[in-house]
Design an enzyme around this catalytic site. Sequence first.
Site, PDB file in Angstrom:
ATOM      1  CG  HIS A 146      -0.179   0.005   2.525  1.00 52.64           C
ATOM      2  ND1 HIS A 146       0.358   1.148   3.089  1.00 52.64           N
ATOM      3  CD2 HIS A 146       0.125  -1.006   3.366  1.00 52.64           C
ATOM      4  CE1 HIS A 146       0.966   0.835   4.213  1.00 52.64           C
ATOM      5  NE2 HIS A 146       0.839  -0.472   4.414  1.00 52.64           N
ATOM      6  CD  GLU A 149       1.654  -6.158   8.143  1.00 54.77           C
ATOM      7  OE1 GLU A 149       1.882  -7.393   8.241  1.00 54.77           O
ATOM      8  OE2 GLU A 149       2.358  -5.367   7.486  1.00 54.77           O
TER       9      GLU A 149
END
Length: 206
Positions: A9, A85
């Site tokens: 990201h 994550e």
Amino acid sequence: MATVLVARHGETHWNREGRVQGWAPTRLTDRGREQARTLGSWLTDERAVDRLVTSDLRRTRETAEHVREAATGLPDPTVDSAWRERGFGVYQGFLAETLFERHPGHDPEESVSSLDATPEDAESVAAFCDRVESAWADLRATVGPDETVLLVTHGGVVKVLLAAVTDRSLEATITAHSPPNCSVTELRLDGSVAELVAEGARPWRE
């Protein structure tokens, strides 16, 4: 052969401050949004993406949105929580250096992702790695022979995937620092064989 482009990201404010993000709903900075648009422009010039998959966390979904704004013909994303994550529970928002002070046995030169401690409401290292490896197996089982998939995910996830497709040990890989924001790690699939083509690449100018 199939191709999986694994993009981390774009930059968030917590990236800039060195805070542990985990599952926190952090947003991109102006620079992070520009990184995503740059990635989208590069894809238009260099790659034809057949499928877009993203983690369900805000920073990855926002990255995918800005990539699609700048890219031509990118499909709607499939959002999948398996690509999150590692969850850090009550440690979300802590400065990394604060965690090192709390856990003197952890080498401050190593990534927070490899921290052995499992705080309240968090995932263990083993559970995180198992989740990512399972998601990778599922993705490989569904990728067509000539398909190109863009996977927008997180630094810790990228490291687990690197261990899965190279001869590096999982321990060594997750202790390393994450690839740059919005960089691309390219994996090529030829039947049952996965090959690393490029790692943490940014073949464009920001």
